[in-house]
Design a protein around this motif. Structure first.
Motif, PDB file in Angstrom:
ATOM      1  N   GLU A  50      -2.271 -27.085 -24.765  1.00 40.30           N
ATOM      2  CA  GLU A  50      -2.747 -27.239 -25.757  1.00 40.30           C
ATOM      3  C   GLU A  50      -2.221 -28.362 -26.034  1.00 40.30           C
ATOM      4  O   GLU A  50      -3.273 -29.389 -26.925  1.00 40.30           O
ATOM      5  CB  GLU A  50      -2.419 -26.445 -26.598  1.00 40.30           C
ATOM      6  CG  GLU A  50      -2.931 -24.150 -26.205  1.00 40.30           C
ATOM      7  CD  GLU A  50      -1.952 -23.554 -27.148  1.00 40.30           C
ATOM      8  OE1 GLU A  50      -1.219 -24.238 -27.844  1.00 40.30           O
ATOM      9  OE2 GLU A  50      -2.517 -22.102 -27.334  1.00 40.30           O
ATOM     10  N   ASP A  54      -5.635 -31.183 -26.792  1.00 38.82           N
ATOM     11  CA  ASP A  54      -6.230 -31.656 -28.487  1.00 38.82           C
ATOM     12  C   ASP A  54      -5.722 -33.059 -28.492  1.00 38.82           C
ATOM     13  O   ASP A  54      -6.567 -34.276 -29.320  1.00 38.82           O
ATOM     14  CB  ASP A  54      -4.943 -31.220 -28.857  1.00 38.82           C
ATOM     15  CG  ASP A  54      -4.678 -30.007 -29.315  1.00 38.82           C
ATOM     16  OD1 ASP A  54      -6.173 -29.526 -29.286  1.00 38.82           O
ATOM     17  OD2 ASP A  54      -4.068 -28.868 -29.804  1.00 38.82           O
ATOM     18  N   CYS A  83      -7.235 -26.673 -18.795  1.00 39.42           N
ATOM     19  CA  CYS A  83      -7.528 -25.620 -18.881  1.00 39.42           C
ATOM     20  C   CYS A  83      -7.417 -25.320 -17.931  1.00 39.42           C
ATOM     21  O   CYS A  83      -7.497 -23.371 -18.117  1.00 39.42           O
ATOM     22  CB  CYS A  83      -9.458 -25.852 -19.033  1.00 39.42           C
ATOM     23  SG  CYS A  83      -9.547 -26.337 -20.674  1.00 39.42           S
ATOM     24  N   TRP A 102      -9.823 -18.727 -26.010  1.00 35.80           N
ATOM     25  CA  TRP A 102      -9.626 -20.069 -25.819  1.00 35.80           C
ATOM     26  C   TRP A 102      -9.635 -20.935 -25.271  1.00 35.80           C
ATOM     27  O   TRP A 102      -9.761 -22.342 -25.141  1.00 35.80           O
ATOM     28  CB  TRP A 102      -8.370 -19.018 -25.072  1.00 35.80           C
ATOM     29  CG  TRP A 102      -7.209 -20.670 -25.165  1.00 35.80           C
ATOM     30  CD1 TRP A 102      -5.903 -21.094 -25.769  1.00 35.80           C
ATOM     31  CD2 TRP A 102      -6.681 -21.439 -23.212  1.00 35.80           C
ATOM     32  NE1 TRP A 102      -5.535 -21.667 -25.574  1.00 35.80           N
ATOM     33  CE2 TRP A 102      -5.901 -23.047 -24.250  1.00 35.80           C
ATOM     34  CE3 TRP A 102      -7.425 -21.584 -22.027  1.00 35.80           C
ATOM     35  CZ2 TRP A 102      -5.181 -23.410 -22.841  1.00 35.80           C
ATOM     36  CZ3 TRP A 102      -7.104 -22.936 -21.957  1.00 35.80           C
ATOM     37  CH2 TRP A 102      -6.104 -23.266 -22.123  1.00 35.80           C
ATOM     38  N   TYR A 106     -12.129 -25.471 -27.252  1.00 35.86           N
ATOM     39  CA  TYR A 106     -12.205 -26.803 -26.335  1.00 35.86           C
ATOM     40  C   TYR A 106     -13.270 -27.187 -25.573  1.00 35.86           C
ATOM     41  O   TYR A 106     -13.648 -28.747 -25.790  1.00 35.86           O
ATOM     42  CB  TYR A 106     -11.015 -26.676 -25.182  1.00 35.86           C
ATOM     43  CG  TYR A 106     -10.168 -27.148 -26.258  1.00 35.86           C
ATOM     44  CD1 TYR A 106      -9.044 -27.153 -26.955  1.00 35.86           C
ATOM     45  CD2 TYR A 106      -8.984 -25.728 -25.409  1.00 35.86           C
ATOM     46  CE1 TYR A 106      -8.241 -26.999 -26.853  1.00 35.86           C
ATOM     47  CE2 TYR A 106      -7.679 -25.089 -25.409  1.00 35.86           C
ATOM     48  CZ  TYR A 106      -7.124 -26.210 -27.027  1.00 35.86           C
ATOM     49  OH  TYR A 106      -5.832 -25.373 -27.250  1.00 35.86           O
TER      50      TYR A 106
END
Length: 308
Positions: A50, A54, A83, A102, A106
């Protein structure tokens, strides 16, 4: 949930060195991979993934399926690998229901999913027997004009056909998808149409067997209910006869004697004062009368009356 075989294959196929586009994201990817494979710290691996996604920002995956510039493509490749590791970590923690949401946080829309991510999601939800999750996502991705130019389009269409549409019984949609696809040649189309026809026949047979089993269960249930109803009716009939017999027996009881005994008992308990000396002879007489009346009530009907 244990590690998916397909996910392991994808994870092992990732290269060890990444282009120096984003050093922070590449470093987080290496940490996440070590935490996942070596230390089996899935929560920490997911956290690194994550953080890496980001750090790349939303622009990294926007051109993953459209063939953007080299730098954006390298960032997209790092993001895709992050991912993949994140999906594996979620699956290991038995949080596979969160995988699609999830990933979409993104990539935002299904059309922008990289082919590798889409393949992994289809395999994952097919493995857990919930292919309906990928029904709309796969359809949106396959309808996108940009994705049709990708070399993985044909294999993903076939995977979507076999793992999503056919298990859900979407035979008409599968046939339209195959006939409207210009990626396959005539032989490939005929082979896929044959698979669709065979799957439809198997589906029809299974439905017929399921319907026959349900009808048999309904028949068995009706038989059991009929037997219970017959037993209940028999019990009610016996209960009615017993009540009728008891009522006829009560009709034969001399109610006058019962009323007399009750009245005498009322006089003894309520109207007379047992502490008074003058009431003792009268009480003694009432007690005798009460005993005689009680013996007459409890005696058989044809018994001669008690002589005073």
């Amino acid at each position: 949930m244990r590690r998916e075989p397909a996910a392991e294959l994808l994870l092992r196929s990732e290269p060890l060195a990444w282009p120096p586009v984003s050093a922070q994201a590449a470093s987080l990817l290496e940490e996440a991979t070590d935490l996942l494979v070596l230390h089996r710290d899935f929560a920490a691996a997911l956290e690194r993934c994550e953080a890496g996604c980001d750090s790349l920002g939303p622009a990294a995956g926007a051109g993953a399926g459209a063939g953007a510039e080299a730098e954006a493509g390298s960032s997209a490749e790092v993001k895709c690998s992050l991912c993949v590791v994140g999906i594996q970590a979620l699956a290991e923690m038995n949080r596979w229901r969160e995988v699609l949401s999830w990933v979409l946080q993104y990539y935002h829309v299904p059309e922008h999913l990289p082919p590798k991510i889409l393949e992994l999601c289809i395999l994952l939800y097919s493995k857990v027997r919930e292919p309906q999750v990928m029904l709309e996502v796969g359809s949106s991705w396959l309808r996108d004009v940009t994705n049709r130019s990708l070399p993985e389009y044909g294999s993903l269409l076939e995977l979507y056909l076999l793992r999503v549409l056919l298990p859900l019984g979407q035979f008409e949609g599968a046939e339209e998808l195959v006939r409207g696809c210009d990626v396959f040649d005539s032989e490939q189309q005929l082979a896929l149409l044959k698979i669709i026809c065979e799957s439809q026949c198997q589906w029809t047979q299974q439905e017929e067997m399921r319907s026959a089993a349900e009808e048999q269960q309904d028949t068995t249930r009706e038989t059991v209910l009929g037997a219970l109803s017959q037993k209940l009716l028999t019990m009610l009939t016996l209960l009615r006869r017993a009540l009728r017999s008891m009522s006829s027996h009560f009709y034969l009881i001399p109610y006058k004697k019962i009323l007399l005994a009750a009245f005498m008992l009322y006089l003894v308990v309520v109207r007379l004062d047992p502490a008074s000396p003058t009431s003792l002879p009268f009480l003694y007489r009432l007690v005798q009368l009460f005993r005689q009346a009680w013996a007459a009530v409890l005696s058989p009907i044809r018994r001669p009356p008690v002589q005073d």
